[in-house]
Scaffold this active site. Structure first.
Site, PDB file in Angstrom:
ATOM      1  N   ASN A   5     -32.755 -10.178  81.299  1.00 46.69           N
ATOM      2  CA  ASN A   5     -31.626 -10.833  81.957  1.00 46.69           C
ATOM      3  C   ASN A   5     -31.189  -9.914  83.103  1.00 46.69           C
ATOM      4  O   ASN A   5     -30.542  -8.902  82.868  1.00 46.69           O
ATOM      5  CB  ASN A   5     -30.502 -11.028  80.930  1.00 46.69           C
ATOM      6  CG  ASN A   5     -29.213 -11.535  81.556  1.00 46.69           C
ATOM      7  OD1 ASN A   5     -29.197 -11.954  82.713  1.00 46.69           O
ATOM      8  ND2 ASN A   5     -28.136 -11.509  80.789  1.00 46.69           N
ATOM      9  N   TRP A   6     -31.581 -10.281  84.298  1.00 42.09           N
ATOM     10  CA  TRP A   6     -31.305  -9.405  85.447  1.00 42.09           C
ATOM     11  C   TRP A   6     -29.838  -9.429  85.861  1.00 42.09           C
ATOM     12  O   TRP A   6     -29.406  -8.605  86.662  1.00 42.09           O
ATOM     13  CB  TRP A   6     -32.168  -9.816  86.650  1.00 42.09           C
ATOM     14  CG  TRP A   6     -33.632  -9.549  86.492  1.00 42.09           C
ATOM     15  CD1 TRP A   6     -34.285  -9.169  85.341  1.00 42.09           C
ATOM     16  CD2 TRP A   6     -34.629  -9.620  87.522  1.00 42.09           C
ATOM     17  NE1 TRP A   6     -35.625  -9.012  85.607  1.00 42.09           N
ATOM     18  CE2 TRP A   6     -35.867  -9.283  86.940  1.00 42.09           C
ATOM     19  CE3 TRP A   6     -34.603  -9.949  88.883  1.00 42.09           C
ATOM     20  CZ2 TRP A   6     -37.056  -9.257  87.661  1.00 42.09           C
ATOM     21  CZ3 TRP A   6     -35.791  -9.927  89.595  1.00 42.09           C
ATOM     22  CH2 TRP A   6     -36.998  -9.581  88.997  1.00 42.09           C
ATOM     23  N   LYS A   7     -29.084 -10.393  85.368  1.00 45.02           N
ATOM     24  CA  LYS A   7     -27.675 -10.561  85.760  1.00 45.02           C
ATOM     25  C   LYS A   7     -27.582 -10.632  87.290  1.00 45.02           C
ATOM     26  O   LYS A   7     -28.506 -11.114  87.926  1.00 45.02           O
ATOM     27  CB  LYS A   7     -26.817  -9.447  85.153  1.00 45.02           C
ATOM     28  CG  LYS A   7     -27.051  -9.330  83.640  1.00 45.02           C
ATOM     29  CD  LYS A   7     -26.049  -8.482  82.930  1.00 45.02           C
ATOM     30  CE  LYS A   7     -26.383  -8.470  81.442  1.00 45.02           C
ATOM     31  NZ  LYS A   7     -25.417  -7.717  80.657  1.00 45.02           N
ATOM     32  N   HIS A  93     -24.094 -16.905  77.653  1.00 47.48           N
ATOM     33  CA  HIS A  93     -24.018 -15.435  77.632  1.00 47.48           C
ATOM     34  C   HIS A  93     -22.550 -15.020  77.518  1.00 47.48           C
ATOM     35  O   HIS A  93     -21.669 -15.676  78.081  1.00 47.48           O
ATOM     36  CB  HIS A  93     -24.649 -14.854  78.902  1.00 47.48           C
ATOM     37  CG  HIS A  93     -24.800 -13.371  78.823  1.00 47.48           C
ATOM     38  ND1 HIS A  93     -23.743 -12.520  79.089  1.00 47.48           N
ATOM     39  CD2 HIS A  93     -25.845 -12.588  78.465  1.00 47.48           C
ATOM     40  CE1 HIS A  93     -24.164 -11.274  78.902  1.00 47.48           C
ATOM     41  NE2 HIS A  93     -25.436 -11.288  78.528  1.00 47.48           N
ATOM     42  N   GLU A  95     -20.876 -12.836  78.952  1.00 47.52           N
ATOM     43  CA  GLU A  95     -20.185 -12.634  80.238  1.00 47.52           C
ATOM     44  C   GLU A  95     -19.700 -13.964  80.802  1.00 47.52           C
ATOM     45  O   GLU A  95     -18.649 -14.030  81.446  1.00 47.52           O
ATOM     46  CB  GLU A  95     -21.127 -11.900  81.213  1.00 47.52           C
ATOM     47  CG  GLU A  95     -21.237 -10.427  80.839  1.00 47.52           C
ATOM     48  CD  GLU A  95     -22.539  -9.761  81.218  1.00 47.52           C
ATOM     49  OE1 GLU A  95     -23.292 -10.307  82.046  1.00 47.52           O
ATOM     50  OE2 GLU A  95     -22.803  -8.673  80.673  1.00 47.52           O
ATOM     51  N   GLU A 165     -25.940 -11.124  70.527  1.00 45.33           N
ATOM     52  CA  GLU A 165     -25.527 -10.026  71.387  1.00 45.33           C
ATOM     53  C   GLU A 165     -24.078  -9.647  71.080  1.00 45.33           C
ATOM     54  O   GLU A 165     -23.144 -10.262  71.611  1.00 45.33           O
ATOM     55  CB  GLU A 165     -25.630 -10.442  72.857  1.00 45.33           C
ATOM     56  CG  GLU A 165     -27.040 -10.802  73.284  1.00 45.33           C
ATOM     57  CD  GLU A 165     -27.196 -10.689  74.791  1.00 45.33           C
ATOM     58  OE1 GLU A 165     -28.046  -9.923  75.227  1.00 45.33           O
ATOM     59  OE2 GLU A 165     -26.443 -11.357  75.525  1.00 45.33           O
ATOM     60  N   GLY A 171     -24.274  -3.381  77.629  1.00 46.97           N
ATOM     61  CA  GLY A 171     -24.058  -2.499  78.766  1.00 46.97           C
ATOM     62  C   GLY A 171     -23.228  -1.270  78.432  1.00 46.97           C
ATOM     63  O   GLY A 171     -22.762  -0.575  79.327  1.00 46.97           O
ATOM     64  N   SER A 210     -27.758  -3.172  74.864  1.00 45.94           N
ATOM     65  CA  SER A 210     -28.229  -1.794  75.028  1.00 45.94           C
ATOM     66  C   SER A 210     -29.575  -1.519  74.357  1.00 45.94           C
ATOM     67  O   SER A 210     -29.780  -0.446  73.796  1.00 45.94           O
ATOM     68  CB  SER A 210     -27.155  -0.802  74.542  1.00 45.94           C
ATOM     69  OG  SER A 210     -25.967  -0.965  75.313  1.00 45.94           O
ATOM     70  N   GLY A 231     -30.764  -6.405  79.241  1.00 45.32           N
ATOM     71  CA  GLY A 231     -30.037  -6.371  80.504  1.00 45.32           C
ATOM     72  C   GLY A 231     -30.493  -5.199  81.351  1.00 45.32           C
ATOM     73  O   GLY A 231     -31.518  -5.247  82.031  1.00 45.32           O
ATOM     74  N   GLY A 232     -29.741  -4.111  81.313  1.00 49.75           N
ATOM     75  CA  GLY A 232     -30.000  -2.955  82.170  1.00 49.75           C
ATOM     76  C   GLY A 232     -31.447  -2.485  82.193  1.00 49.75           C
ATOM     77  O   GLY A 232     -32.015  -2.241  83.268  1.00 49.75           O
TER      78      GLY A 232
HETATM   79  P1  PGA Z   1     -27.710  -4.703  78.198  1.00 46.27           P
HETATM   80  O1  PGA Z   1     -27.400  -6.266  78.390  1.00 46.27           O
HETATM   81  O2  PGA Z   1     -29.147  -4.594  77.721  1.00 46.27           O
HETATM   82  O3  PGA Z   1     -27.516  -4.095  79.559  1.00 46.27           O
HETATM   83  O4  PGA Z   1     -26.751  -4.200  77.187  1.00 46.27           O
HETATM   84  C1  PGA Z   1     -27.886  -7.219  77.490  1.00 46.27           C
HETATM   85  C2  PGA Z   1     -27.393  -8.591  77.891  1.00 46.27           C
HETATM   86  O5  PGA Z   1     -26.249  -8.734  78.289  1.00 46.27           O
HETATM   87  O6  PGA Z   1     -28.146  -9.591  77.811  1.00 46.27           O
END
Ligand code: PGA
Length: 250
Positions: A5-7, A93, A95, A165, A171, A210, A231-232
């Site tokens: 997930n590149w956000k 998600h 967010e 999640e 993050g 994470s 994510g990251g």
């Molecule tokens: P993260 O994000 O790996 O940076 O914690 C995961 C996500 O939000 O899908």
């Protein structure tokens, strides 16, 4: 499945580098049995489509509108995604639930739209730290799962993916322990089954929050953890490929 997930990250030049590195990494050392997916921001989906084509790396979107078409400024419909050749979409998600006020009902409507266009869906669920500390984690997960079960009831397990999640792990560098994640995954699977989703035993439930190449193997070793939503670490080819490799040795 390992999904990146590149956000809201990337640009044409860095995306090209990342897409190429992931693609060539997997072409050089294929990982049979692992579905690898990247989800760039909307403007770069066609870039992903042209760089990945029919390779071992699939691509998907991070969001979809709850409406079919019309006066919804800034929204992108499931029909448009399908038109572009998109096969997957992340829905709900945390967010989006937190920053854009997506309720369980909105998430269910989005899933319905995506399924009507034959997209596969990655439905995200997860509790906040406050909810976990108040002993409400299962109540929250149960509510989030229950909201989508009627919509996915007849869906083949290949097209439904759930991502657990925990919001406090996203993050933050704070990962759920493999045992804690396993408990949540097993709860989610049971809840899908209890709600009447017949294929709950074979649906993939990803862990997200994470995940790094260093902790992926211990998470993926758990019986109900079927991969990760990343994510990251999905923004760095070697880190992402390391996580994909950890899924292969599961
Ligand atoms: P993260 O994000 O790996 O940076 O914690 C995961 C996500 O939000 O899908």
């Amino acid at each position: 499945m390992v999904a990146g997930n590149w956000k809201m990250n990337g640009d044409i030049v860095s995306n090209e580098r990342l897409l190429n590195a992931v693609r060539h990494g997997l072409e050089g050392a294929p990982l049979p049995g692992v579905d690898v997916l990247v989800c760039p921001p909307f403007p770069y989906l066609s870039q992903a489509a042209s760089w990945l084509g029919n390779t071992a790396v699939a691509w998907g979107a991070q969001n979809v509108s709850a409406f079919p078409n019309g006066a919804y400024t800034g929204e992108v419909s499931a029909t448009m995604l399908a038109d572009l050749g998109c096969r997957w979409v992340i829905v709900g998600h945390s967010e989006r639930r937190q920053l854009s006020g997506e309720t369980d009902q909105v998430v269910a409507a989005k899933v319905e739209m995506a399924l009507a266009q034959n997209l596969g869906v990655i439905v995200c669920v997860g509790e906040t730290l406050q909810e976990r500390e108040a002993g409400q984690a299962e109540a929250v997960l149960g509510r989030q799962v229950d909201a989508v079960v009627p919509v996915v009831a007849k869906l083949a397990p290949e097209r439904l993916v759930i991502a657990y999640e925990p919001v406090w792990a996203i993050g933050t560098g704070r990962t759920a322990s493999p045992e804690m994640a396993q408990d949540a995954h097993s709860f989610i699977r049971g809840r899908l089954a209890a709600g009447g989703y017949a294929a709950a035993g074979s649906v993939r439930i990803l862990y997200g929050g994470s995940v790094k190449s260093a902790n992926a193997a211990s998470l993926f070793a758990m019986p109900d953890i079927d991969g990760g939503l990343i994510g990251g670490a999905a923004l760095v080819a070697e880190d992402f490929l390391g996580i994909c490799r950890a899924a292969a040795v599961r």
